[in-house]
Write a protein that holds these residues in place. Structure first.
Motif, PDB file in Angstrom:
ATOM      1  N   ALA A 252       0.685  -1.135   0.216  1.00  0.00           N
ATOM      2  CA  ALA A 252      -0.001  -0.021  -0.052  1.00  0.00           C
ATOM      3  C   ALA A 252       0.763   1.489  -0.119  1.00  0.00           C
ATOM      4  N   PHE A 253       2.169   1.214  -0.207  1.00  0.00           N
ATOM      5  CA  PHE A 253       3.032   2.314  -0.294  1.00  0.00           C
ATOM      6  C   PHE A 253       2.633   3.323  -1.242  1.00  0.00           C
ATOM      7  N   GLU A 254       2.627   2.613  -2.542  1.00  0.00           N
ATOM      8  CA  GLU A 254       2.351   3.593  -3.560  1.00  0.00           C
ATOM      9  C   GLU A 254       0.846   4.269  -3.420  1.00  0.00           C
ATOM     10  N   ALA A 255      -0.227   3.356  -3.016  1.00  0.00           N
ATOM     11  CA  ALA A 255      -1.567   4.141  -2.839  1.00  0.00           C
ATOM     12  C   ALA A 255      -1.308   5.298  -1.900  1.00  0.00           C
ATOM     13  N   PHE A 256      -0.643   5.052  -0.666  1.00  0.00           N
ATOM     14  CA  PHE A 256      -0.189   5.921   0.131  1.00  0.00           C
ATOM     15  C   PHE A 256       0.329   7.335  -0.273  1.00  0.00           C
ATOM     16  N   ALA A 257       1.379   7.086  -1.327  1.00  0.00           N
ATOM     17  CA  ALA A 257       1.787   8.473  -1.690  1.00  0.00           C
ATOM     18  C   ALA A 257       0.946   9.092  -2.644  1.00  0.00           C
TER      19      ALA A 257
ATOM     20  N   LYS B 194      -3.000   8.934   9.058  1.00  0.00           N
ATOM     21  CA  LYS B 194      -3.293   8.532   7.797  1.00  0.00           C
ATOM     22  C   LYS B 194      -3.100   7.173   7.564  1.00  0.00           C
ATOM     23  N   VAL B 195      -2.124   6.506   7.819  1.00  0.00           N
ATOM     24  CA  VAL B 195      -1.842   5.032   7.573  1.00  0.00           C
ATOM     25  C   VAL B 195      -3.012   4.216   7.832  1.00  0.00           C
ATOM     26  N   ALA B 196      -3.636   4.473   9.331  1.00  0.00           N
ATOM     27  CA  ALA B 196      -4.703   3.889   9.715  1.00  0.00           C
ATOM     28  C   ALA B 196      -5.767   3.997   8.880  1.00  0.00           C
ATOM     29  N   GLU B 197      -5.991   5.229   8.538  1.00  0.00           N
ATOM     30  CA  GLU B 197      -7.336   5.518   7.497  1.00  0.00           C
ATOM     31  C   GLU B 197      -7.333   4.743   6.170  1.00  0.00           C
ATOM     32  N   LEU B 198      -6.010   4.640   5.620  1.00  0.00           N
ATOM     33  CA  LEU B 198      -5.706   3.983   4.340  1.00  0.00           C
ATOM     34  C   LEU B 198      -6.127   2.563   4.747  1.00  0.00           C
ATOM     35  N   LEU B 199      -5.329   1.982   5.662  1.00  0.00           N
ATOM     36  CA  LEU B 199      -5.607   0.410   5.787  1.00  0.00           C
ATOM     37  C   LEU B 199      -6.723   0.133   6.394  1.00  0.00           C
ATOM     38  N   LEU B 200      -7.616   0.815   7.052  1.00  0.00           N
ATOM     39  CA  LEU B 200      -8.844   0.408   7.911  1.00  0.00           C
ATOM     40  C   LEU B 200     -10.098   0.974   6.866  1.00  0.00           C
ATOM     41  N   LEU B 201     -10.132   1.936   6.232  1.00  0.00           N
ATOM     42  CA  LEU B 201     -11.088   2.739   5.888  1.00  0.00           C
ATOM     43  C   LEU B 201     -11.298   2.677   4.352  1.00  0.00           C
ATOM     44  N   ASN B 202     -10.087   2.615   3.512  1.00  0.00           N
ATOM     45  CA  ASN B 202     -10.133   3.043   2.067  1.00  0.00           C
ATOM     46  C   ASN B 202     -10.787   1.698   1.352  1.00  0.00           C
TER      47      ASN B 202
ATOM     48  N   GLU C 248     -10.681   1.378  -1.782  1.00  0.00           N
ATOM     49  CA  GLU C 248     -10.053   1.114  -3.037  1.00  0.00           C
ATOM     50  C   GLU C 248      -8.761   0.186  -2.790  1.00  0.00           C
ATOM     51  N   VAL C 249      -8.112   0.166  -1.503  1.00  0.00           N
ATOM     52  CA  VAL C 249      -6.810  -0.548  -1.129  1.00  0.00           C
ATOM     53  C   VAL C 249      -7.135  -1.829  -0.932  1.00  0.00           C
ATOM     54  N   PRO C 250      -6.676  -3.011  -1.796  1.00  0.00           N
ATOM     55  CA  PRO C 250      -6.977  -4.215  -1.787  1.00  0.00           C
ATOM     56  C   PRO C 250      -6.818  -4.989  -0.394  1.00  0.00           C
ATOM     57  N   ARG C 251      -5.853  -4.640   0.235  1.00  0.00           N
ATOM     58  CA  ARG C 251      -5.541  -5.126   1.419  1.00  0.00           C
ATOM     59  C   ARG C 251      -6.272  -4.406   2.743  1.00  0.00           C
ATOM     60  N   SER C 252      -7.005  -3.393   2.297  1.00  0.00           N
ATOM     61  CA  SER C 252      -7.396  -2.750   3.584  1.00  0.00           C
ATOM     62  C   SER C 252      -8.640  -3.590   4.235  1.00  0.00           C
ATOM     63  N   LEU C 253      -9.075  -3.149   5.392  1.00  0.00           N
ATOM     64  CA  LEU C 253      -9.948  -4.007   6.295  1.00  0.00           C
ATOM     65  C   LEU C 253     -11.498  -3.764   5.285  1.00  0.00           C
ATOM     66  N   ARG C 254     -11.780  -2.638   5.035  1.00  0.00           N
ATOM     67  CA  ARG C 254     -13.077  -2.162   4.201  1.00  0.00           C
ATOM     68  C   ARG C 254     -13.137  -3.010   3.299  1.00  0.00           C
ATOM     69  N   ALA C 255     -12.078  -2.880   2.156  1.00  0.00           N
ATOM     70  CA  ALA C 255     -12.120  -3.619   0.999  1.00  0.00           C
ATOM     71  C   ALA C 255     -12.380  -5.261   1.153  1.00  0.00           C
ATOM     72  N   CYS C 256     -11.759  -5.738   2.077  1.00  0.00           N
ATOM     73  CA  CYS C 256     -11.974  -7.336   2.489  1.00  0.00           C
ATOM     74  C   CYS C 256     -13.365  -7.627   2.854  1.00  0.00           C
TER      75      CYS C 256
END
Length: 315
Positions: free
Chosen positions: A212-217, A228-236, A238-246
């Motif tokens: 998810a480094f490229e997505a964050f950038a 910001k990291v938590a928002e990306l990995l929990l709630l976004n 469009e990020v394939p490994r985020s909690l919400r995407a799963c």
């Protein structure tokens, strides 16, 4: 589909995803252990996978004090460690063998070749292969197997149960990795100029571990910060490994399965997905990151149990 067959497909997928996730975890911990540790021992970083997987006591009972070489072998190739990468692959291959008639030849040949090479690496030892190269190989093999699944398997219930296993395991892993890094680093300083090099590399390593480094950038400016990291990995979404995407994937897959047996799992997945859809990162931080993540680890586990009871237990 018979419950036993569905269970074998589901757990084959979970073990394959777990092997990839463990490889990601081990690779980032090993890389960070080689960096300056601000007076701390790099073994602290290498111990992180043991803590996350709950195998620290098992390791100490057999090996005593922490040692880098023994820890890497224990986590990667130790046949006596049920949580090792080696045993994840053995379990995935065993489940795949039980359902060879329900998966494609491309899937079976890929997984079987992966297992045979894993045994060769175990016989040679990590010293000859290298831990970073080994972890990268595990990730590539997982990608190949997933590609064979998506590219060759008919979109039947067999495909759906394989995907269920993938996303339950992935959601749990994302939560545990984020929680471990947050517990290690804590809250960000209120001073925007006080982002330490250690924090930058820790958060960057976590993002890279979850691809998810490229997505964050692309989405955020500046250095990675806890919120910001938590928002990306929990709630976004469009990020394939985020909690919400799963959870979005899980909700959609469960809704597509016919029959009334799955209603408890379907309801729980819908509740979890809807809760994330209307949650902001400010609410997460107000609750407390660790408490919020711990609650959702438990809820993802409840969803896994609901899937098990609804579809996978033999009557």
């Amino acid at each position: 589909m018979l419950s036993r067959t569905a269970a074998d497909l589901y757990w084959m997928s979970r073990y394959m995803e777990r092997a990839e996730n463990l490889a990601r975890m081990l690779d980032v911990s090993y890389s960070l252990s080689l960096m300056p540790q601000d007076g701390r021992d790099g073994l602290d970083e290498l111990a992180m996978p043991l803590l996350i997987t709950g195998t620290m006591e098992d390791y100490r009972a057999r090996h005593g004090e922490l040692d880098a070489k023994r820890m890497l072998h224990f986590f990667a190739l130790d046949e006596s460690n049920v949580a090792s990468l080696y045993n994840c692959m053995a379990a995935a291959r065993s489940n795949a063998h039980a359902v060879r008639g329900r998966i494609t030849s491309d899937m079976w040949e890929n997984l079987n070749a992966f297992w045979l090479e894993m045994r060769d690496i175990a016989a040679q030892g990590l010293d000859r292969y290298g831990i970073s190269r080994f972890c990268e190989w595990v990730k590539q093999c997982s990608h190949l197997f997933r590609g064979a699944t998506v590219g060759t398997l008919m979109r039947s219930d067999a495909y759906r149960f394989i995907r269920l296993g993938t996303f339950v395991e992935r959601a749990d892993n994302t939560l545990r990795l984020l929680d471990a890094r947050y517990e290690l680093l804590g809250e960000d300083s209120d001073d925007p100029n006080d982002a330490s090099a250690r924090a930058y590399y820790q958060w960057s390593a976590l993002l890279r571990a979850l691809s998810a480094f490229e997505a964050f950038a692309e989405i955020y400016r500046g250095s990675p910060r806890a919120g910001k990291v938590a928002e990306l990995l929990l709630l976004n979404p469009e990020v394939p490994r985020s909690l919400r995407a799963c959870l979005t994937e899980l909700q959609q897959i469960l809704a597509s399965l016919t029959g009334d047996n799955g209603r408890p799992a379907q309801r729980l997945a819908a509740e979890l997905e809807a809760g994330l859809r209307y949650t902001s990162i400010d609410e997460v931080l107000e609750t407390g990151m660790h408490a919020w993540i711990a609650e959702h680890i438990e809820r993802v586990n409840q969803l896994g149990h609901a899937i098990q009871q609804s579809y996978l237990e033999v009557a």
